[in-house]
Write an enzyme that holds these catalytic residues in place. Structure first.
Site, PDB file in Angstrom:
ATOM      1  N   TYR A  69     -14.165   3.800  -4.675  1.00 34.25           N
ATOM      2  CA  TYR A  69     -13.918   2.241  -6.215  1.00 34.25           C
ATOM      3  C   TYR A  69     -14.722   2.583  -7.533  1.00 34.25           C
ATOM      4  O   TYR A  69     -14.290   2.447  -8.333  1.00 34.25           O
ATOM      5  CB  TYR A  69     -14.482   0.992  -4.934  1.00 34.25           C
ATOM      6  N   ARG A  72     -12.552   4.943  -9.200  1.00 33.31           N
ATOM      7  CA  ARG A  72     -10.846   4.246  -9.358  1.00 33.31           C
ATOM      8  C   ARG A  72     -11.486   3.416 -10.500  1.00 33.31           C
ATOM      9  O   ARG A  72     -10.750   3.127 -11.680  1.00 33.31           O
ATOM     10  CB  ARG A  72     -10.547   3.183  -8.464  1.00 33.31           C
ATOM     11  N   GLN A 103      -1.238  -8.785  -9.098  1.00 32.37           N
ATOM     12  CA  GLN A 103      -1.950  -7.698  -8.127  1.00 32.37           C
ATOM     13  C   GLN A 103      -3.138  -6.926  -8.495  1.00 32.37           C
ATOM     14  O   GLN A 103      -3.762  -6.262  -7.699  1.00 32.37           O
ATOM     15  CB  GLN A 103      -0.777  -7.868  -7.124  1.00 32.37           C
ATOM     16  N   ASN A 104      -2.856  -6.436  -9.691  1.00 33.11           N
ATOM     17  CA  ASN A 104      -4.078  -5.332  -9.987  1.00 33.11           C
ATOM     18  C   ASN A 104      -4.843  -5.889 -10.147  1.00 33.11           C
ATOM     19  O   ASN A 104      -5.943  -6.793 -10.538  1.00 33.11           O
ATOM     20  CB  ASN A 104      -3.075  -5.111 -11.873  1.00 33.11           C
ATOM     21  N   HIS A 121      -5.738 -10.666  -6.413  1.00 34.04           N
ATOM     22  CA  HIS A 121      -6.174  -9.391  -5.366  1.00 34.04           C
ATOM     23  C   HIS A 121      -8.049  -9.116  -6.118  1.00 34.04           C
ATOM     24  O   HIS A 121      -8.754  -7.636  -5.769  1.00 34.04           O
ATOM     25  CB  HIS A 121      -5.478  -8.071  -5.101  1.00 34.04           C
ATOM     26  N   CYS A 129     -22.271  -9.116  -3.571  1.00 35.02           N
ATOM     27  CA  CYS A 129     -22.743  -9.122  -1.969  1.00 35.02           C
ATOM     28  C   CYS A 129     -22.414  -9.302  -0.713  1.00 35.02           C
ATOM     29  O   CYS A 129     -21.748 -10.433  -1.223  1.00 35.02           O
ATOM     30  CB  CYS A 129     -24.836  -9.399  -2.029  1.00 35.02           C
ATOM     31  N   CYS A 161     -30.272 -11.077  -2.755  1.00 35.61           N
ATOM     32  CA  CYS A 161     -30.576 -10.852  -1.276  1.00 35.61           C
ATOM     33  C   CYS A 161     -31.267 -10.032  -0.641  1.00 35.61           C
ATOM     34  O   CYS A 161     -31.230  -9.546   0.157  1.00 35.61           O
ATOM     35  CB  CYS A 161     -29.944 -12.085  -0.593  1.00 35.61           C
ATOM     36  N   SER A 200       5.798  -3.667  -5.488  1.00 40.72           N
ATOM     37  CA  SER A 200       6.857  -2.817  -3.945  1.00 40.72           C
ATOM     38  C   SER A 200       7.562  -4.165  -3.735  1.00 40.72           C
ATOM     39  O   SER A 200       8.277  -4.182  -2.663  1.00 40.72           O
ATOM     40  CB  SER A 200       6.148  -1.860  -3.423  1.00 40.72           C
ATOM     41  N   ASN A 224      11.767  -2.204 -12.504  1.00 38.32           N
ATOM     42  CA  ASN A 224      11.079  -1.728 -11.294  1.00 38.32           C
ATOM     43  C   ASN A 224      12.456  -0.736 -11.034  1.00 38.32           C
ATOM     44  O   ASN A 224      13.572  -0.739 -11.346  1.00 38.32           O
ATOM     45  CB  ASN A 224      11.479  -2.461 -10.251  1.00 38.32           C
TER      46      ASN A 224
HETATM   47  C1  BJW Z   1       6.643   1.126 -11.639  1.00 39.10           C
HETATM   48  C2  BJW Z   1       6.696   1.520 -11.995  1.00 39.10           C
HETATM   49  C3  BJW Z   1       6.907   1.881 -13.486  1.00 39.10           C
HETATM   50  C4  BJW Z   1       6.366   2.258 -10.552  1.00 39.10           C
HETATM   51  N1  BJW Z   1       7.233   0.703 -14.830  1.00 39.10           N
HETATM   52  N2  BJW Z   1       6.998  -0.653 -11.708  1.00 39.10           N
HETATM   53  C5  BJW Z   1       2.827 -11.079   6.473  1.00 39.10           C
HETATM   54  C6  BJW Z   1       4.150 -10.827   7.029  1.00 39.10           C
HETATM   55  C7  BJW Z   1       3.513  -9.229   6.904  1.00 39.10           C
HETATM   56  C8  BJW Z   1       2.290  -9.101   6.872  1.00 39.10           C
HETATM   57  C9  BJW Z   1       1.168  -9.827   6.506  1.00 39.10           C
HETATM   58  C10 BJW Z   1       1.604 -11.239   5.773  1.00 39.10           C
HETATM   59  N3  BJW Z   1       1.007 -11.795   5.735  1.00 39.10           N
HETATM   60  C11 BJW Z   1      -0.370 -10.808   5.680  1.00 39.10           C
HETATM   61  C12 BJW Z   1       0.325  -9.764   5.809  1.00 39.10           C
HETATM   62  C13 BJW Z   1      -0.794  -8.980   5.827  1.00 39.10           C
HETATM   63  C14 BJW Z   1      -1.189  -8.180   4.719  1.00 39.10           C
HETATM   64  C15 BJW Z   1       0.127  -7.616   4.450  1.00 39.10           C
HETATM   65  O1  BJW Z   1       0.312  -8.430   3.311  1.00 39.10           O
HETATM   66  N4  BJW Z   1       0.930  -6.395   4.812  1.00 39.10           N
HETATM   67  C16 BJW Z   1       2.114  -5.772   4.364  1.00 39.10           C
HETATM   68  C17 BJW Z   1       1.102  -4.009   3.582  1.00 39.10           C
HETATM   69  C18 BJW Z   1       2.260  -5.541   5.774  1.00 39.10           C
HETATM   70  N5  BJW Z   1      -1.554  -9.056   4.259  1.00 39.10           N
HETATM   71  C19 BJW Z   1      -3.004  -9.510   4.007  1.00 39.10           C
HETATM   72  O2  BJW Z   1      -3.453  -8.943   4.579  1.00 39.10           O
HETATM   73  C20 BJW Z   1      -3.055 -10.180   2.436  1.00 39.10           C
HETATM   74  N6  BJW Z   1      -4.372 -11.336   3.221  1.00 39.10           N
HETATM   75  C21 BJW Z   1      -4.423 -11.728   4.089  1.00 39.10           C
HETATM   76  O3  BJW Z   1      -2.647 -12.284   4.587  1.00 39.10           O
HETATM   77  O4  BJW Z   1      -5.168 -12.941   4.586  1.00 39.10           O
HETATM   78  C22 BJW Z   1      -4.708 -14.112   5.133  1.00 39.10           C
HETATM   79  C23 BJW Z   1      -6.033 -15.030   5.841  1.00 39.10           C
HETATM   80  C24 BJW Z   1      -6.485 -16.344   5.522  1.00 39.10           C
HETATM   81  C25 BJW Z   1      -7.115 -16.834   6.034  1.00 39.10           C
HETATM   82  C26 BJW Z   1      -8.440 -16.362   6.036  1.00 39.10           C
HETATM   83  C27 BJW Z   1      -8.474 -14.513   6.237  1.00 39.10           C
HETATM   84  C28 BJW Z   1      -7.178 -13.652   5.912  1.00 39.10           C
HETATM   85  C29 BJW Z   1      -4.443  -9.520   2.027  1.00 39.10           C
HETATM   86  C30 BJW Z   1      -3.640  -8.361   0.494  1.00 39.10           C
HETATM   87  C31 BJW Z   1      -5.161  -7.761   0.172  1.00 39.10           C
HETATM   88  C32 BJW Z   1      -4.569  -7.028  -0.555  1.00 39.10           C
HETATM   89  N7  BJW Z   1      -5.371  -5.652  -1.424  1.00 39.10           N
HETATM   90  C33 BJW Z   1      -4.622  -4.420  -1.748  1.00 39.10           C
HETATM   91  C34 BJW Z   1      -5.280  -3.546  -2.806  1.00 39.10           C
HETATM   92  C35 BJW Z   1      -6.570  -4.027  -3.372  1.00 39.10           C
HETATM   93  C36 BJW Z   1      -7.387  -3.386  -3.624  1.00 39.10           C
HETATM   94  C37 BJW Z   1      -7.532  -2.233  -3.577  1.00 39.10           C
HETATM   95  O5  BJW Z   1      -6.732  -2.214  -5.232  1.00 39.10           O
HETATM   96  O6  BJW Z   1      -8.117  -1.847  -3.556  1.00 39.10           O
HETATM   97  O7  BJW Z   1      -3.512  -4.951  -3.092  1.00 39.10           O
HETATM   98  S1  BJW Z   1      -3.358  -3.777  -0.852  1.00 39.10           S
HETATM   99  C38 BJW Z   1      -2.126  -3.211  -2.781  1.00 39.10           C
HETATM  100  O8  BJW Z   1      -0.989  -3.242  -2.577  1.00 39.10           O
HETATM  101  C39 BJW Z   1      -3.716  -3.642  -3.762  1.00 39.10           C
HETATM  102  C40 BJW Z   1      -2.013  -3.992  -4.451  1.00 39.10           C
HETATM  103  O9  BJW Z   1      -2.246  -5.510  -5.316  1.00 39.10           O
HETATM  104  C41 BJW Z   1      -0.882  -4.670  -3.010  1.00 39.10           C
HETATM  105  C42 BJW Z   1       0.326  -5.174  -3.981  1.00 39.10           C
HETATM  106  O10 BJW Z   1       0.795  -3.624  -4.259  1.00 39.10           O
HETATM  107  P1  BJW Z   1       1.717  -2.971  -5.298  1.00 39.10           P
HETATM  108  O11 BJW Z   1       0.934  -3.682  -6.587  1.00 39.10           O
HETATM  109  O12 BJW Z   1       2.990  -3.710  -5.257  1.00 39.10           O
HETATM  110  O13 BJW Z   1       1.907  -1.233  -6.124  1.00 39.10           O
HETATM  111  P2  BJW Z   1       2.575  -0.506  -4.389  1.00 39.10           P
HETATM  112  O14 BJW Z   1       2.383   0.785  -4.840  1.00 39.10           O
HETATM  113  O15 BJW Z   1       3.287  -1.148  -3.456  1.00 39.10           O
HETATM  114  O16 BJW Z   1       3.902  -0.411  -5.669  1.00 39.10           O
HETATM  115  C43 BJW Z   1       4.435  -0.099  -7.053  1.00 39.10           C
HETATM  116  C44 BJW Z   1       5.966  -0.501  -7.771  1.00 39.10           C
HETATM  117  O17 BJW Z   1       6.009  -0.199  -8.926  1.00 39.10           O
HETATM  118  C45 BJW Z   1       7.029   0.320  -7.187  1.00 39.10           C
HETATM  119  O18 BJW Z   1       8.034  -0.686  -6.196  1.00 39.10           O
HETATM  120  C46 BJW Z   1       6.972   0.968  -7.804  1.00 39.10           C
HETATM  121  O19 BJW Z   1       9.254   0.651  -7.758  1.00 39.10           O
HETATM  122  C47 BJW Z   1       6.972   0.135  -9.072  1.00 39.10           C
HETATM  123  N8  BJW Z   1       6.320   1.419 -10.454  1.00 39.10           N
HETATM  124  N9  BJW Z   1       6.301   3.255 -11.880  1.00 39.10           N
HETATM  125  C48 BJW Z   1       7.782  -0.483 -13.322  1.00 39.10           C
HETATM  126  N10 BJW Z   1       6.041   3.134 -14.696  1.00 39.10           N
END
Ligand code: BJW
Length: 260
Positions: A69, A72, A103-104, A121, A129, A161, A200, A224
């Site tokens: 991190y 990043r 989401q970023n 996110h 902490c 802490c 995505s 997209n």
């Molecule tokens: C362009 C481009 C250009 C390229 N111009 N476009 C229901 C169904 C199935 C699973 C689940 C569900 N509900 C929950 C889940 C589990 C899980 C989940 O969704 N898993 C799936 C992957 C299957 N979700 C969770 O665990 C979430 N928490 C949760 O549900 O908690 C429940 C709970 C409740 C109460 C108590 C306790 C728990 C949390 C999700 C956290 C996601 N975290 C991350 C990391 C963040 C930290 C970090 O940065 O390291 O977030 S994962 C990552 O994915 C990051 C992003 O915000 C997130 C989304 O990704 P994003 O932004 O869409 O990026 P990409 O790479 O996927 O897509 C990029 C797109 O851009 C592509 O389409 C390209 O084509 C396009 N592109 N160039 C325009 N120039």
């Protein structure tokens, strides 16, 4: 590939009273910040999310996760907002009401001039902490030095802490910040137009936001270069990149030029 911008997209945006702009990693791709799931360039093509983006991973190897991190954070600190971020800031100024939901974990929307951005996110710039979520300071990124992407770095200890400090982001299996999620759902449920850019649409619950808007009758416009599961939710799908399409959209809606 359908990269032409339909004329009605600009008209819909100009006529909307309430707009939501919903963004993912793709909006920052043209600033040099890698996405997660793009085949060759995405972070998950090179790094295992189970070893880096879960609370269990941090518990097992805090130095590895903190170092990744820090790499990043340094990269994002040196990146600049692109024309897509700037176009969104203009949309926020022009529309009677416009909420930016991202989401970023970067700060490029804010640096492009957007305000009150909802971060679903968390943020690379808000470490806390593990014990009591005390906010923690972090060392500023200095000069052009980029930490090695694989180099472990021990996380600091909390000044209040003494618990370990962790990145202020939402990992898999963790709840999203309640106030942010509630505000995003409310904005989506009240908007006329939702513009989804560079996600995505596979990570929940964030991926539900465009569907919420569609269900209340809002027009969903997607930008997209690739198809996504949100294609079926969007009334208008524009295949192109954020830095190309969004300035064209702003020009079409308000004849305003975005600095490129
Ligand atoms: C362009 C481009 C250009 C390229 N111009 N476009 C229901 C169904 C199935 C699973 C689940 C569900 N509900 C929950 C889940 C589990 C899980 C989940 O969704 N898993 C799936 C992957 C299957 N979700 C969770 O665990 C979430 N928490 C949760 O549900 O908690 C429940 C709970 C409740 C109460 C108590 C306790 C728990 C949390 C999700 C956290 C996601 N975290 C991350 C990391 C963040 C930290 C970090 O940065 O390291 O977030 S994962 C990552 O994915 C990051 C992003 O915000 C997130 C989304 O990704 P994003 O932004 O869409 O990026 P990409 O790479 O996927 O897509 C990029 C797109 O851009 C592509 O389409 C390209 O084509 C396009 N592109 N160039 C325009 N120039």
């Amino acid at each position: 590939m359908d990269s032409a911008l339909p004329r009605e997209a600009g008209q819909l945006l100009r006529d909307a009273r309430r707009v939501v702009v919903f963004t993912g990693a793709g909006i920052s791709a043209e600033s040099g910040v890698p996405t997660f799931r793009d085949d060759l360039t995405g972070l998950w093509a090179r790094f295992d999310p189970q070893r880096l983006a879960t609370a269990e991973a941090f518990h097992a190897d805090p130095d590895l996760v903190w170092g990744w991190y820090e790499w990043r954070r340094a990269r994002v600190s040196r990146a600049e907002p692109n024309a897509g971020h700037r176009a969104i800031s203009i949309i926020q100024n022009r529309a009677p009401e416009c909420t930016v939901v991202t989401q970023n974990v970067d700060d490029l929307h804010e640096r492009a001039g957007s305000h009150k951005v909802i971060h679903l996110h968390g943020s690379l710039f808000a470490p806390r902490c593990v014990a009591a979520a005390h906010p923690a300071a972090f060392a500023p990124v200095s000069g052009n030095a980029t930490p090695d992407e694989g180099r472990p770095v021990p996380p600091p200890r909390c000044a209040s802490c003494a618990a370990l400090v962790r990145p202020g982001v939402v990992w898999f299996g963790e709840a999203l910040p309640e106030a942010a999620l509630t505000a995003a759902v409310e904005a989506a449920a009240e908007c006329d137009v939702l513009l989804t850019v560079g996600t995505s649409g596979v990570v929940y619950p964030a991926a539900e936001i465009p569907g919420i808007a569609a269900r209340v009758g809002a027009t969903v416009i997607q930008v997209n270069p690739e198809p996504t599961p949100l294609d079926r939710v969007a009334a208008i799908n524009v295949r192109g990149t954020a830095a190309h399409v969004l300035p064209a959209l702003v020009a079409s809606a308000w004849q305003e030029t975005v600095e490129t």
